[in-house]
Design an enzyme around this catalytic site. Structure first.
Site, mmCIF file in Angstrom:
data_model
loop_
_atom_site.group_PDB
_atom_site.id
_atom_site.type_symbol
_atom_site.label_atom_id
_atom_site.label_comp_id
_atom_site.label_asym_id
_atom_site.label_seq_id
_atom_site.Cartn_x
_atom_site.Cartn_y
_atom_site.Cartn_z
ATOM 1 N N CYS A 2 12.286 -0.637 2.419
ATOM 2 C CA CYS A 2 13.729 -0.823 2.290
ATOM 3 C C CYS A 2 14.256 -0.133 1.025
ATOM 4 O O CYS A 2 13.516 0.082 0.069
ATOM 5 C CB CYS A 2 14.041 -2.300 2.183
ATOM 6 S SG CYS A 2 13.336 -3.273 3.510
ATOM 7 N N ARG A 28 12.593 6.813 2.223
ATOM 8 C CA ARG A 28 11.684 5.678 2.029
ATOM 9 C C ARG A 28 11.248 5.084 3.367
ATOM 10 O O ARG A 28 10.295 4.324 3.419
ATOM 11 C CB ARG A 28 12.380 4.594 1.191
ATOM 12 C CG ARG A 28 12.618 5.009 -0.246
ATOM 13 C CD ARG A 28 13.514 4.019 -0.960
ATOM 14 N NE ARG A 28 12.913 2.713 -1.117
ATOM 15 C CZ ARG A 28 12.303 2.283 -2.218
ATOM 16 N NH1 ARG A 28 12.227 3.070 -3.263
ATOM 17 N NH2 ARG A 28 11.800 1.078 -2.288
ATOM 18 N N TRP A 74 13.623 -1.654 6.492
ATOM 19 C CA TRP A 74 12.379 -1.322 7.198
ATOM 20 C C TRP A 74 11.827 -2.664 7.658
ATOM 21 O O TRP A 74 11.438 -3.495 6.838
ATOM 22 C CB TRP A 74 11.436 -0.623 6.223
ATOM 23 C CG TRP A 74 10.197 -0.028 6.802
ATOM 24 C CD1 TRP A 74 10.083 1.172 7.435
ATOM 25 C CD2 TRP A 74 8.874 -0.583 6.748
ATOM 26 N NE1 TRP A 74 8.775 1.396 7.790
ATOM 27 C CE2 TRP A 74 8.010 0.334 7.386
ATOM 28 C CE3 TRP A 74 8.319 -1.762 6.247
ATOM 29 C CZ2 TRP A 74 6.644 0.123 7.525
ATOM 30 C CZ3 TRP A 74 6.956 -1.978 6.380
ATOM 31 C CH2 TRP A 74 6.142 -1.038 7.012
ATOM 32 N N ASN A 100 15.016 -6.336 -0.955
ATOM 33 C CA ASN A 100 13.722 -5.704 -0.650
ATOM 34 C C ASN A 100 12.635 -6.704 -1.008
ATOM 35 O O ASN A 100 12.751 -7.410 -2.018
ATOM 36 C CB ASN A 100 13.498 -4.459 -1.507
ATOM 37 C CG ASN A 100 14.427 -3.326 -1.148
ATOM 38 O OD1 ASN A 100 15.191 -3.412 -0.184
ATOM 39 N ND2 ASN A 100 14.368 -2.257 -1.927
ATOM 40 N N GLY A 101 11.557 -6.722 -0.233
ATOM 41 C CA GLY A 101 10.449 -7.627 -0.541
ATOM 42 C C GLY A 101 10.294 -8.679 0.539
ATOM 43 O O GLY A 101 10.804 -8.532 1.653
ATOM 44 N N GLU A 473 -8.270 13.477 3.389
ATOM 45 C CA GLU A 473 -6.845 13.736 3.180
ATOM 46 C C GLU A 473 -6.302 14.674 4.259
ATOM 47 O O GLU A 473 -5.179 14.487 4.759
ATOM 48 C CB GLU A 473 -6.629 14.310 1.772
ATOM 49 C CG GLU A 473 -5.206 14.715 1.435
ATOM 50 C CD GLU A 473 -4.185 13.582 1.540
ATOM 51 O OE1 GLU A 473 -4.561 12.415 1.671
ATOM 52 O OE2 GLU A 473 -2.983 13.908 1.533
ATOM 53 N N LYS A 477 -3.190 13.599 6.658
ATOM 54 C CA LYS A 477 -1.958 14.391 6.786
ATOM 55 C C LYS A 477 -1.725 14.748 8.243
ATOM 56 O O LYS A 477 -0.621 14.645 8.756
ATOM 57 C CB LYS A 477 -2.098 15.658 5.940
ATOM 58 C CG LYS A 477 -0.936 16.036 5.108
ATOM 59 C CD LYS A 477 -0.713 15.278 3.829
ATOM 60 C CE LYS A 477 -0.608 13.811 3.914
ATOM 61 N NZ LYS A 477 -0.553 13.132 2.631
ATOM 62 N N GLU A 480 -0.670 11.513 10.311
ATOM 63 C CA GLU A 480 0.602 10.843 10.038
ATOM 64 C C GLU A 480 1.813 11.671 10.441
ATOM 65 O O GLU A 480 2.828 11.110 10.816
ATOM 66 C CB GLU A 480 0.707 10.371 8.584
ATOM 67 C CG GLU A 480 0.867 11.449 7.554
ATOM 68 C CD GLU A 480 0.982 10.901 6.140
ATOM 69 O OE1 GLU A 480 1.639 9.871 5.939
ATOM 70 O OE2 GLU A 480 0.436 11.524 5.224
ATOM 71 N N HIS A 496 -24.579 10.907 12.596
ATOM 72 C CA HIS A 496 -24.919 9.482 12.662
ATOM 73 C C HIS A 496 -23.943 8.723 13.552
ATOM 74 O O HIS A 496 -23.872 7.498 13.481
ATOM 75 C CB HIS A 496 -24.944 8.891 11.250
ATOM 76 C CG HIS A 496 -25.999 9.505 10.380
ATOM 77 N ND1 HIS A 496 -27.339 9.256 10.546
ATOM 78 C CD2 HIS A 496 -25.914 10.408 9.369
ATOM 79 C CE1 HIS A 496 -28.041 9.961 9.671
ATOM 80 N NE2 HIS A 496 -27.185 10.678 8.940
ATOM 81 N N LYS A 595 7.831 5.725 2.429
ATOM 82 C CA LYS A 595 7.365 6.467 1.262
ATOM 83 C C LYS A 595 6.669 5.564 0.259
ATOM 84 O O LYS A 595 5.653 5.901 -0.305
ATOM 85 C CB LYS A 595 8.553 7.175 0.600
ATOM 86 C CG LYS A 595 8.173 8.020 -0.609
ATOM 87 C CD LYS A 595 7.276 9.172 -0.217
ATOM 88 C CE LYS A 595 6.846 10.022 -1.374
ATOM 89 N NZ LYS A 595 5.711 10.895 -0.999
HETATM 90 O O1 M6R Z 1 2.797 5.665 -4.163
HETATM 91 P P1 M6R Z 1 1.330 5.583 -3.888
HETATM 92 O O2 M6R Z 1 0.604 6.813 -4.231
HETATM 93 O O3 M6R Z 1 0.699 4.375 -4.488
HETATM 94 O O4 M6R Z 1 1.245 5.406 -2.304
HETATM 95 C C1 M6R Z 1 0.050 5.082 -1.662
HETATM 96 C C2 M6R Z 1 0.106 5.472 -0.217
HETATM 97 O O5 M6R Z 1 1.043 4.690 0.467
HETATM 98 C C3 M6R Z 1 0.478 6.947 -0.045
HETATM 99 O O6 M6R Z 1 -0.410 7.758 -0.746
HETATM 100 C C4 M6R Z 1 0.456 7.358 1.443
HETATM 101 O O7 M6R Z 1 -0.827 7.245 1.965
HETATM 102 C C5 M6R Z 1 0.955 8.792 1.563
HETATM 103 N N1 M6R Z 1 2.388 8.835 1.412
HETATM 104 C C6 M6R Z 1 0.575 9.409 2.873
HETATM 105 O O8 M6R Z 1 0.952 10.752 2.907
#
Ligand code: M6R
Length: 600
Positions: A2, A28, A74, A100-101, A473, A477, A480, A496, A595
């Site tokens: 949010c 976000r 959100w 938020n929260g 990673e 990427k 997602e 394995h 985000k």
């Molecule tokens: O803000 P942070 O680096 O702590 O966020 C952690 C994850 O939510 C973040 O790295 C997320 O996996 C990426 N946005 C994915 O691309």
């Protein structure tokens, strides 16, 4: 997650400021949005769906007033409907609240309020807050006292902002969820802002005040004050944001992700400047007093966890025992901390899981260090020290330039904390890294490779050593932003189990850098997948003969093993980006993702 925006002092433009702020915050992640303006009454407009839907509703029935709050939601409690969108109001519609929260005791509060005659319109936890304020008003409290008392009854995490019909103020409070004030009182006008994230108001002011947990703010057209919840005045410093508003625009790119991938040379220069000396090859980590730590634990989530895995390898290679933990798994089964250093790797500095792990570490007596991008973030303020990665604002949900800068920052930290005479080659490669990344960006054929495999049912990524986190990673990427199945494996693990999944329909991206024993073993794994007819995309610096076994090659310049990871990752970012672009995915706002993940 949010987003919150608020402003006072804008007269008839308040609605525009709120809507612009919400558009800026949309990165976000959200599924509904709304605004409330106070001007003797409280006018609320809110809609599920896109901010454009809210804009149309506002145009049809414009709310007015010099004081307003807005929110992007959100969903956590209840689906994304108009009723569940924020702001939420009390029974007569004279109090509006955004939040938020998560309010953990909302069910008990709602039952008590219902028993006292309050009626509820939504499924949300948030809606108890305006009713609590209403109840305090009914008992004779003035607006500020009513909001304070309501907030005092909340358990859980919150950033809350409220407006009331008979007040010209925004009242706000935070616990475990970020809130920042924007101060614009130069010249003959005063305008104050409130947001969950600086970009929401950055085009109006660069002067900010970060609220801390347990603080309460009041913004009026005349002034701003911060107090504790109990009402004691807190003197807050006014900080200046160092980045320009343009940095949060797309600068002609189709997507923020493309812009941020291409910004990596500059981001890396910013991260390394004043830390890696171009002439004498020295590394400086400023006044961080962490020379030769006895042990290091790194806590992080998502992309930042991959950076943490990489960082742990760097420390171990330098002779310091180090382990990376998924922040959300940290409290369970973590060995006791003696005088180790605990490093939280977090782009935003607001990830609830990572903050929770850092607090756990602090409570057990560890020294904590935040490796973060956001000055003034909760991690930066709560840890004993902060080491900024200086990547500039990252808007795309998919972390790109901040990952590269995290790797560069962890290299700098390791060399700075555990100096060795063998560092010279690594330092030289770090110094060359921005230019090498630029070369990859200029020469990459990832778009053409992506085109070949748009119909693939799954993508696999393999790597060893420092390239293993890069494989993870690369897969994150890809999954997602393309919504395709993608997995990263330690190359040696393939046989394995995962090898059973490998077919002619599953391209395997193999990261092979250098020509040492590890590279040769990974080439062995490449031959295994090739024998199962899987297409192979080799990401390589050309030092080995892996390209002989590959259908496609994504080249990177020769560098050090440490920086090769950053370079290989750029190719994988581009492969994921072009795959998603060709599939027409909403790259900057992948479904269900946010985000900054501020709930555990
Ligand atoms: O803000 P942070 O680096 O702590 O966020 C952690 C994850 O939510 C973040 O790295 C997320 O996996 C990426 N946005 C994915 O691309």
């Amino acid at each position: 997650m949010c987003g919150i925006i608020g402003c006072v002092g804008h007269g008839t433009e308040t609605t525009d400021v709120l809507l612009d702020g919400l558009s800026t915050l949309d990165y976000r992640g959200y599924d509904s949005a709304g605004v409330a303006l106070s001007n003797g009454t409280v006018d609320v407009v809110k809609r599920s769906g896109a901010i454009e839907d809210l804009v149309s509703a506002v145009e049809a029935s414009p709310p007015t007033g010099p004081v307003g709050i807005g929110h992007t939601r959100w969903s956590t409690h209840g689906p994304p409907t108009d009723e569940n969108a924020h702001p939420h109001v009390d029974c007569p519609g004279e109090v509006a609240v955004v939040h938020n929260g998560i309010i953990e005791n909302y069910e008990a509060l709602r039952e008590r309020l219902r028993a006292a005659g309050h009626t509820f319109e939504s499924d949300t936890d948030t809606e108890v807050i305006p009713h609590l304020i209403e109840s305090e008003r009914d008992d004779g409290a003035d607006p500020e006292t009513a909001v304070r008392r309501a907030v005092e009854r909340l358990e859980g995490s919150f950033a809350v902002a409220a407006v009331l019909a008979d007040s010209d103020a925004i009242f706000a409070a935070r616990r475990d969820s970020p809130l920042v004030l924007g101060i614009d009182d130069g010249g003959d006008r005063r305008r104050y802002y409130l947001a969950s994230d600086v970009p929401a108001f950055r085009e109006y002011t660069d002067r900010v005040v970060y609220l801390d947990d347990g603080e309460f703010a009041r913004l009026t057209p005349e002034d701003w004050t911060v107090t504790t919840l109990a009402g004691d005045r807190v003197e807050k410093p006014v900080d200046t944001v160092e980045w320009d508003p343009e940095e949060t625009g797309k600068a002609g790119y189709d997507h923020f992700m493309a812009k941020e991938i291409n910004e990596q040379p500059r981001a890396l220069r910013q991260c390394l400047s004043e830390r890696v000396d171009e002439l004498d090859g020295e590394v400086s980590i400023g006044d961080l007093a962490y020379l030769n730590p006895r042990g290091v634990q790194l806590v992080a989530a998502g992309t930042s966890y991959h950076a943490a895995l990489y960082g742990a390898q760097l420390f171990r290679a330098a002779g310091v025992p180090a382990t990376a933990y998924l922040a959300h798994e940290y409290a369970t089964g973590t060995p006791p901390i003696g005088d180790e250093l605990v490093i939280g790797v977090t782009q935003s500095g607001e990830t609830a899981d990572t903050l929770s792990a850092l607090r756990e570490a602090s409570a057990r007596g560890a020294r904590t260090l935040a490796v973060t991008n956001v000055v003034g973030s909760t991690a930066a303020r709560e840890c004993d020290d902060a080491f900024y990665i200086k990547a500039g604002p990252e808007i795309g949900v998919a972390a790109t330039k901040t990952f590269a800068s995290q790797l560069a920052a962890l290299n700098t930290l390791t060399i700075g904390m555990v100096p060795s005479k063998d560092d010279r080659e690594a330092i030289a490669a770090l110094r060359d890294l921005p230019a090498d990344v630029q070369q990859v960006l200029d020469e990459s054929n990832a778009a053409a490779v992506a085109e070949q495999y748009l119909d693939s049912e799954a993508y696999f990524f393999i790597g060893r050593g420092l390239q293993y986190p890069v494989a993870l990673e690369g897969a994150l990427k890809m999954k997602e932003i393309t919504y395709k199945h993608a997995e990263g494996f330690a190359a040696g693990e393939l046989k394995h189990g995962p090898l059973a999944l490998v077919t002619s329909e599953t391209p395997v991206f193999a990261i092979v850098t250098g020509d040492g024993e590890r590279a040769q073993k990974t080439i062995g794994n490449v031959k295994e997948v090739e024998a199962r007819d899987a297409p192979v995309v080799a990401v390589t610096d050309g030092a080995s003969d892996v390209s002989r076994y590959a259908d496609h090659v994504l080249s990177i310049p020769e560098s050090s093993p440490q920086t090769a990871a950053v370079l290989a990752n750029v190719q994988l970012q581009l492969a994921a980006y072009h795959t998603a672009a060709k599939l027409g995915r909403p790259i900057d706002k992948p479904r269900n993702l946010a985000k900054s993940v501020t709930v555990e």
